[in-house]
Structure formats: C-alpha cells, structure tokens
Write a protein that holds these residues in place. Structure first.
Motif, PDB file in Angstrom:
ATOM      1  N   ALA A  45      41.728  67.031  53.319  1.00 11.70           N
ATOM      2  CA  ALA A  45      43.150  66.801  53.571  1.00 11.70           C
ATOM      3  C   ALA A  45      43.825  66.472  52.250  1.00 11.70           C
ATOM      4  O   ALA A  45      43.201  65.915  51.340  1.00 11.70           O
ATOM      5  N   ILE A  46      45.096  66.835  52.150  1.00 20.09           N
ATOM      6  CA  ILE A  46      45.930  66.392  51.031  1.00 20.09           C
ATOM      7  C   ILE A  46      47.100  65.623  51.621  1.00 20.09           C
ATOM      8  O   ILE A  46      47.844  66.145  52.450  1.00 20.09           O
ATOM      9  N   ILE A  47      47.242  64.380  51.188  1.00 16.83           N
ATOM     10  CA  ILE A  47      48.367  63.544  51.600  1.00 16.83           C
ATOM     11  C   ILE A  47      49.181  63.216  50.358  1.00 16.83           C
ATOM     12  O   ILE A  47      48.618  62.902  49.302  1.00 16.83           O
ATOM     13  N   GLY A  48      50.483  63.313  50.462  1.00 16.13           N
ATOM     14  CA  GLY A  48      51.357  62.950  49.351  1.00 16.13           C
ATOM     15  C   GLY A  48      52.411  61.971  49.827  1.00 16.13           C
ATOM     16  O   GLY A  48      53.114  62.234  50.807  1.00 16.13           O
ATOM     17  N   LEU A  79      59.813  53.780  42.033  1.00 19.74           N
ATOM     18  CA  LEU A  79      59.062  54.484  43.068  1.00 19.74           C
ATOM     19  C   LEU A  79      58.152  55.519  42.430  1.00 19.74           C
ATOM     20  O   LEU A  79      58.594  56.343  41.614  1.00 19.74           O
ATOM     21  N   GLY A  80      56.877  55.460  42.767  1.00 17.49           N
ATOM     22  CA  GLY A  80      55.920  56.455  42.307  1.00 17.49           C
ATOM     23  C   GLY A  80      55.568  57.427  43.422  1.00 17.49           C
ATOM     24  O   GLY A  80      55.998  57.269  44.571  1.00 17.49           O
ATOM     25  N   PHE A  81      54.777  58.438  43.083  1.00 18.84           N
ATOM     26  CA  PHE A  81      54.331  59.417  44.077  1.00 18.84           C
ATOM     27  C   PHE A  81      52.897  59.801  43.754  1.00 18.84           C
ATOM     28  O   PHE A  81      52.556  60.095  42.605  1.00 18.84           O
ATOM     29  N   VAL A  82      52.056  59.773  44.773  1.00  9.59           N
ATOM     30  CA  VAL A  82      50.650  60.108  44.589  1.00  9.59           C
ATOM     31  C   VAL A  82      50.228  61.130  45.636  1.00  9.59           C
ATOM     32  O   VAL A  82      50.672  61.082  46.793  1.00  9.59           O
ATOM     33  N   CYS A  83      49.389  62.070  45.207  1.00  9.97           N
ATOM     34  CA  CYS A  83      48.731  63.009  46.128  1.00  9.97           C
ATOM     35  C   CYS A  83      47.234  62.731  46.093  1.00  9.97           C
ATOM     36  O   CYS A  83      46.641  62.687  44.992  1.00  9.97           O
ATOM     37  N   LEU A  84      46.646  62.547  47.247  1.00  6.46           N
ATOM     38  CA  LEU A  84      45.215  62.300  47.357  1.00  6.46           C
ATOM     39  C   LEU A  84      44.538  63.459  48.077  1.00  6.46           C
ATOM     40  O   LEU A  84      45.044  63.954  49.093  1.00  6.46           O
TER      41      LEU A  84
END
Length: 246
Positions: free
Chosen positions: A137-140, A236-241
């Motif tokens: 899965a990819i969650i952002g 605010l940051g943004f991460v994709c896992l």
C-alpha cells in the motif's frame, strides 16, 4: 463554483496532486516491486496520475481508479486514452470509503485523500481489506513538521491534534498492522512547486475565462495562496509511506 471543479482545474499543471516530484513518484512506485500482471487500486485518485504512472512502469498492470469528482475522472479517462492505457483503466465514481471489497489488489494507494475515510487511521483500516497478503500500500498524508502556529491552524481550519508528527504517522501505521518498507518526505521545493502550480493554474484559468466563475476562481486562488504563504508553509509536512501487512 463547485469545489471539485476548482480542484480539477487547479491540478491541471500538477496532476500528481501532492507535493511529490515526478522522480520521487517513480521511486515510490518502483519500490513496490509489483508482479508483472499487477492489479492496482487508487482510492481518491483525482486525475489518476499515480495510477497512470504505475501502468507506465508496469506495462501489464491494470488499475481501478476511484473518486467522487466527475471532472477529475473525465480528465483521467482522456489521459489514459491518449497514453494507450484505456483498456487497462476502469474508473468508479463512488466515495473511496464505499468501494466494495472484492478480489485483492497487489497495490492499493490513497494519497492526499484520508479525508475520504475520516482520517489517517481510518484510511489505513479501510485500505487493508483490499490489499493482497503479499501486496503493498502507499499512503500519503500530512504531518506537523514543527509545532503548529496559530496562523497555520487558522489557514488549515485545523486543531493541533488533527495531524501527528512524522514519528506519529509511522506509529499510527504500525498500530494499524502495517510495516513501513519505504518512505518519502516532501521537501520544500516539492511543496513550492505544488502550491505555485495549484494557485497559478487556477489564476491563469480565471484570467483566460472571464465571468462570475472566474471571479470565484481568482478568490479561491488568492485565499489558498495566502493560507499557504502566511500560514502552513514550513509547518505542514507531507509523507508517503510504502507499507506491507505485518
């Protein structure tokens, strides 16, 4: 002016629809190491840039793309046809949280769409039944780069507890039964490119299409730009896992 139409116009020059560069999008998708005939599900797909790039990188893959925005799905279908992917993409105009569970997918994505499920934890839970046992899965989603300022909270209409810090995002994923196998944190250049594209594309459209809707679009672009520059920039940051079931 309908919010989904504003969003569709604003993302016209940045269809990735997240503060992620094309190179880093490729890096995330290649880290998924999908099988040859992979099945991909994109929940809250917008204009489908993530799915279309997955199909480009994995030439035998197929994708189901889910969103509530008719303009975005129409743009996706046109882009798929232009790329020669029309027979490999199915669009579904339903809420992401309501997409029925069926045969499992090799890759399930939800990037910048956790609002569709009611938050990060709910999104991780909602994605899980769709993912094959050996799938990914990819969650952002957003996180606080630093403690939120009053200006950032006002701009986002948020409370301090609405986002965790980066370690908190990882902890929420692990508590939901996922193991992070890769991640990407958006840098300032990616954020600036995304925000200047969003506001600039909407502004250009308004200037080229004068009328009542243009006035609304200009107002939305000005408001968004002020919220970004005077509010949440560098907060605010943004991460994709990239995640696997643990």
């Amino acid at each position: 002016m309908d919010r989904t139409l504003i969003s569709s116009i604003a993302h016209g020059d940045h269809p990735i629809a997240a503060p992620v560069s094309e190179d880093n999008l490729d890096r995330l998708l290649l880290r998924c190491e999908l099988p040859e005939h992979a099945r991909v599900l994109d929940l809250g797909c917008g204009q489908g840039a993530w799915s279309l790039q997955a199909l480009d990188l994995y030439p035998a893959a197929r994708a189901d793309c889910v969103d509530v925005s008719e303009p975005a799905l129409e743009t996706l279908e046109a882009a798929a046809a232009e790329l020669g992917f029309a027979d490999r993409v199915l669009t579904h105009r339903v809420p992401a949280a309501d997409f029925p569970v069926g045969s499992p997918y090799d890759l399930v994505m939800s990037v910048g769409a956790t609002h569709a499920f009611g938050g990060l934890a709910a999104t991780l839970a909602g994605m899980r039944p769709h993912v094959a046992r050996d799938g990914v899965a990819i969650i952002g989603d957003g996180f606080w780069e630093r403690p939120p300022t009053p200006e950032a909270l006002a701009a986002l209409g948020a409370e301090p507890g609405d986002f965790p810090d980066l370690a908190g995002v990882v902890a929420i994923a692990e508590e939901a039964g996922w193991a992070p196998v890769y991640g990407h944190v958006s840098d300032r250049a990616e954020w600036d490119d995304y925000e200047w594209s969003w506001t600039g594309t909407l502004t250009r459209w308004a200037l080229d299409n004068p009328g009542p809707e243009a006035d609304e679009a200009l107002a939305a672009a000005r408001r968004h730009r002020a919220e970004w520059l005077r509010g949440y920039r560098d907060v605010l940051g943004f991460v994709c896992l990239v995640l696997r079931k643990s």
